[in-house]
Design an enzyme around this catalytic site. Structure first.
Site, PDB file in Angstrom:
ATOM      1  N   LYS A   1     -32.411  53.630 -26.537  1.00  0.00           N
ATOM      2  CA  LYS A   1     -31.923  54.892 -27.120  1.00  0.00           C
ATOM      3  C   LYS A   1     -30.529  54.698 -27.718  1.00  0.00           C
ATOM      4  CE  LYS A   1     -29.378  58.168 -25.526  1.00  0.00           C
ATOM      5  NZ  LYS A   1     -28.605  58.537 -26.724  1.00  0.00           N
TER       6      LYS A   1
ATOM      7  N   GLU B   1     -21.422  48.817 -18.989  1.00  0.00           N
ATOM      8  CA  GLU B   1     -20.255  48.327 -19.751  1.00  0.00           C
ATOM      9  C   GLU B   1     -19.502  49.562 -20.200  1.00  0.00           C
ATOM     10  OE1 GLU B   1     -19.276  45.389 -19.875  1.00  0.00           O
ATOM     11  OE2 GLU B   1     -21.027  44.114 -19.563  1.00  0.00           O
TER      12      GLU B   1
ATOM     13  N   CYS C   1     -14.082  48.876 -27.252  1.00  0.00           N
ATOM     14  CA  CYS C   1     -13.794  48.955 -25.816  1.00  0.00           C
ATOM     15  C   CYS C   1     -12.690  47.990 -25.432  1.00  0.00           C
ATOM     16  CB  CYS C   1     -15.061  48.674 -25.021  1.00  0.00           C
ATOM     17  SG  CYS C   1     -15.873  47.148 -25.502  1.00  0.00           S
TER      18      CYS C   1
ATOM     19  N   GLU D   1      -7.562  56.163 -22.676  1.00  0.00           N
ATOM     20  CA  GLU D   1      -8.177  55.310 -23.693  1.00  0.00           C
ATOM     21  C   GLU D   1      -8.280  56.145 -24.974  1.00  0.00           C
ATOM     22  OE1 GLU D   1     -12.435  54.660 -23.362  1.00  0.00           O
ATOM     23  OE2 GLU D   1     -12.229  52.654 -24.189  1.00  0.00           O
TER      24      GLU D   1
HETATM   25  P1  NAD Z   1     -20.711  57.993 -24.283  1.00  0.00           P
HETATM   26  O1  NAD Z   1     -20.616  57.652 -22.859  1.00  0.00           O
HETATM   27  O2  NAD Z   1     -20.363  59.369 -24.711  1.00  0.00           O
HETATM   28  O3  NAD Z   1     -22.189  57.758 -24.837  1.00  0.00           O
HETATM   29  C1  NAD Z   1     -22.841  56.508 -24.717  1.00  0.00           C
HETATM   30  C2  NAD Z   1     -24.336  56.744 -24.719  1.00  0.00           C
HETATM   31  O4  NAD Z   1     -24.692  57.471 -23.555  1.00  0.00           O
HETATM   32  C3  NAD Z   1     -24.868  57.536 -25.898  1.00  0.00           C
HETATM   33  O5  NAD Z   1     -26.091  56.968 -26.316  1.00  0.00           O
HETATM   34  C4  NAD Z   1     -25.106  58.918 -25.294  1.00  0.00           C
HETATM   35  O6  NAD Z   1     -26.098  59.665 -25.955  1.00  0.00           O
HETATM   36  C5  NAD Z   1     -25.545  58.561 -23.887  1.00  0.00           C
HETATM   37  N1  NAD Z   1     -25.343  59.619 -22.894  1.00  0.00           N
HETATM   38  C6  NAD Z   1     -24.496  60.654 -22.912  1.00  0.00           C
HETATM   39  N2  NAD Z   1     -24.595  61.379 -21.778  1.00  0.00           N
HETATM   40  C7  NAD Z   1     -25.527  60.761 -21.007  1.00  0.00           C
HETATM   41  C8  NAD Z   1     -26.049  60.991 -19.696  1.00  0.00           C
HETATM   42  N3  NAD Z   1     -25.637  62.010 -18.959  1.00  0.00           N
HETATM   43  N4  NAD Z   1     -26.958  60.137 -19.227  1.00  0.00           N
HETATM   44  C9  NAD Z   1     -27.364  59.060 -19.938  1.00  0.00           C
HETATM   45  N5  NAD Z   1     -26.909  58.795 -21.197  1.00  0.00           N
HETATM   46  C10 NAD Z   1     -25.996  59.632 -21.713  1.00  0.00           C
HETATM   47  O7  NAD Z   1     -19.822  56.895 -25.025  1.00  0.00           O
HETATM   48  P2  NAD Z   1     -19.472  56.796 -26.565  1.00  0.00           P
HETATM   49  O8  NAD Z   1     -18.484  57.878 -26.865  1.00  0.00           O
HETATM   50  O9  NAD Z   1     -20.727  56.702 -27.369  1.00  0.00           O
HETATM   51  O10 NAD Z   1     -18.746  55.371 -26.650  1.00  0.00           O
HETATM   52  C11 NAD Z   1     -17.405  55.197 -26.446  1.00  0.00           C
HETATM   53  C12 NAD Z   1     -17.117  54.638 -25.068  1.00  0.00           C
HETATM   54  O11 NAD Z   1     -17.867  53.465 -24.860  1.00  0.00           O
HETATM   55  C13 NAD Z   1     -15.669  54.222 -24.877  1.00  0.00           C
HETATM   56  O12 NAD Z   1     -15.204  54.616 -23.614  1.00  0.00           O
HETATM   57  C14 NAD Z   1     -15.709  52.705 -24.944  1.00  0.00           C
HETATM   58  O13 NAD Z   1     -14.645  52.051 -24.295  1.00  0.00           O
HETATM   59  C15 NAD Z   1     -17.032  52.440 -24.333  1.00  0.00           C
HETATM   60  N6  NAD Z   1     -17.534  51.131 -24.747  1.00  0.00           N
HETATM   61  C16 NAD Z   1     -17.607  50.133 -23.821  1.00  0.00           C
HETATM   62  C17 NAD Z   1     -18.029  48.866 -24.192  1.00  0.00           C
HETATM   63  C18 NAD Z   1     -18.110  47.749 -23.194  1.00  0.00           C
HETATM   64  O14 NAD Z   1     -18.770  46.767 -23.476  1.00  0.00           O
HETATM   65  N7  NAD Z   1     -17.479  47.852 -22.042  1.00  0.00           N
HETATM   66  C19 NAD Z   1     -18.417  48.631 -25.503  1.00  0.00           C
HETATM   67  C20 NAD Z   1     -18.338  49.668 -26.422  1.00  0.00           C
HETATM   68  C21 NAD Z   1     -17.908  50.916 -26.017  1.00  0.00           C
END
Ligand code: NAD
Length: 473
Positions: A170, A243, A277, A375
């Site tokens: 997804k 992650e 990230c 962040e």
């Molecule tokens: P997010 O957590 O808002 O969303 C990530 C995904 O989770 C999306 O597909 C979203 O639809 C889904 N999601 C949302 N609520 C959910 C729930 N309750 N249950 C299951 N899935 C759910 O993150 P974002 O805003 O898309 O991305 C930014 C964040 O990701 C930043 O904090 C960044 O640091 C982190 N990030 C981490 C890495 C890493 O490798 N550590 C890499 C890239 C981004």
């Protein structure tokens, strides 16, 4: 609006939904196209098809599975230019960044396809044989964010399939298009049901984490969502790889040449418009070189072209979505309310289309400012002065996060000694953002659970099984 109807892929078929959402180009705020909002029933169908496919896929010869995963790289390569343009359009990044991501996706598929988990013989004597072997988990649910939509999906798809699992992926509701298209193209290589792609809102992600027939969730996203994933994955004790977010420090030692280092430090923080990230999010500079490094950073930043990523020469694009744009605007307002000094940027021009935030450098804000503690996930970087190493190490580690960090200095032995004291999953010395399919990547503390990439990452897509064989007396 594009005429191409983006579809989900379930059991090898293109599948639409009665409800749709619209993907927006963040550089222009204009619609790109609609995509399906998958229902719970469609998720069930995807999981069911994945289960059926698992029975065959798990016993498919490893070499054959590896070849198919490698061919998925060819599928992207054959459509390289179209993927680049689609990624720029839906994510907003510049061409070089898009090439890094699409090229990286191809590279990862081909390289992870060469990996395998070997049986280990623990004991083999007197007819008594004990081995450790690895078996696939079953159906993997992969949930990805919007900053590197295709690459972070591939980081999950490649090892999951090589290890003998099947999948439901997804993408983020903000950037579903590259992943939907890839899912569709992948059907020319894979048996139906091995790779399903469903799109929808956050609730679809939650349904996946709660689904009793999904055996593991591989998640990249924010720490807050990661905690929710872990909680609802407990329903059937799903395995999880998380992650998550970071607030990565970089430590600049007094022996650097400010002019030489400014470019690397700039990109350490601002690559992908800081929607990374592992972007450097707190830049600690020794007081002896603080003014010089700050001046050189400002000078370099002024040479960087910001704009619509599709335009030639653009190096930094907008933020990907309105929610993040408003979050970063709010953070800038907080900086102003506290009377912090901007060395560059800080003023958002709201009258023009696109979620653009100017590159912003903040001059030595207090350690408890929001721009230091949070962040930002946008191009706002605090420059922080320090005097001694113990002090800066303590400040660097004073965070709930532990994703990555970097140390910059001529004396690499000294730099490495400092690096060893940093609480983070990756610490780079005089470099940053070096990733490879054979290099383990994962967060400490609240930046994550588990590892992606390398054989450690591959092993996260397998159950460990002990097999003991003895001849009957
Ligand atoms: P997010 O957590 O808002 O969303 C990530 C995904 O989770 C999306 O597909 C979203 O639809 C889904 N999601 C949302 N609520 C959910 C729930 N309750 N249950 C299951 N899935 C759910 O993150 P974002 O805003 O898309 O991305 C930014 C964040 O990701 C930043 O904090 C960044 O640091 C982190 N990030 C981490 C890495 C890493 O490798 N550590 C890499 C890239 C981004």
């Amino acid at each position: 609006m594009s005429n191409i109807p983006y579809a989900m892929t379930i059991d090898g078929q293109r599948v639409f939904a009665t409800e749709v959402a619209t993907a927006i180009n963040p550089a222009t705020e204009t619609p790109i196209c609609d995509y399906p909002l998958g229902t719970r029933k469609q998720l069930d169908a995807a999981v069911e098809s994945s289960h059926r496919a698992f029975l065959g896929w798990r016993v498919t010869d490893l070499r054959e599975r590896q070849q198919m995963v490698s061919k998925l790289g060819d599928v992207i390569e054959h459509n390289y230019e179209a993927f680049i343009r689609l990624l720029i359009t839906e994510q907003g990044k510049g061409r070089a960044a898009a090439e890094w991501e699409i090229g990286g996706s191809i590279h990862w598929l081909r390289e992870i396809a060469k990996q395998s988990l070997q049986e280990e013989v623990v004991e083999d004597k007197d007819g008594n044989r004990i081995i450790t072997r690895y078996t696939p988990i079953g159906v993997i649910g992969a949930i990805t964010p919007w900053n590197f939509p295709l690459l972070l999906a591939v980081w999950k798809i490649a090892p999951a399939l090589v290890a003998g699992n099947t999948m439901v992926v997804k993408p983020s509701p903000y950037t579903p298009l590259c992943t939907l298209w890839f899912g569709e193209l992948a059907q020319s290589v894979l048996p139906p049901g091995v790779l399903n792609v469903v799109s929808g809102g956050n609730e679809l992600g939650q349904w996946m984490t709660e689904h009793p027939d999904i055996g593991k969730i591989a998640f990249t996203g924010s720490t807050d969502t990661g905690k929710k994933v872990m909680q609802s994955a407990s329903i059937n004790l799903k395995r999880v790889t998380l992650e998550l977010g970071g607030n990565d420090p970089a430590i600049v030692l007094p022996d650097v040449d400010p002019k030489k280092i400014a470019k690397d430090l700039f990109w350490a923080s601002f690559a992908n418009s800081s929607q990374f990230c592992v972007a450097c999010k707190r830049l600690y500079i020794h007081e002896d070189v603080y003014d010089d490094v700050a001046r050189e950073l400002v000078a370099y930043a002024k040479t960087v072209k910001v704009g619509n990523g599709i335009d030639v020469g653009v190096e930094l694009g907008p933020l990907q979505n309105k929610m993040q744009y408003e979050k970063v605007c709010n953070l800038l307002q907080d900086c102003k309310d506290r009377g912090l000094k901007f060395l560059l940027g800080g003023e958002v021009s709201h009258g023009t289309p696109g979620y653009f935030i100017p590159v912003t450098l903040i001059d030595n804000p207090p350690e408890d400012s929001r721009c230091v503690v949070e962040e930002a996930f946008g191009p706002v970087l605090p420059l922080l002065k320090y005097r001694d190493i113990d002090e800066v190490v303590a400040r660097a580690n004073a965070t709930i996060y532990g994703l990555a960090a970097s140390v910059w200095g001529q004396d690499t032995v000294k730099a490495e000694k400092i690096a060893q004291r940093i609480e983070a999953g990756t610490v780079w010395i005089n470099q940053i953002h070096t990733f490879a399919p054979n290099i383990a990547f994962g967060g400490h503390k609240q930046s994550g659970v588990g590892i992606e990439n390398s054989l450690h990452g591959l092993a996260e897509y397998a159950n460990t099984q002990t097999m003991m064989r003895k001849a009957l007396a």
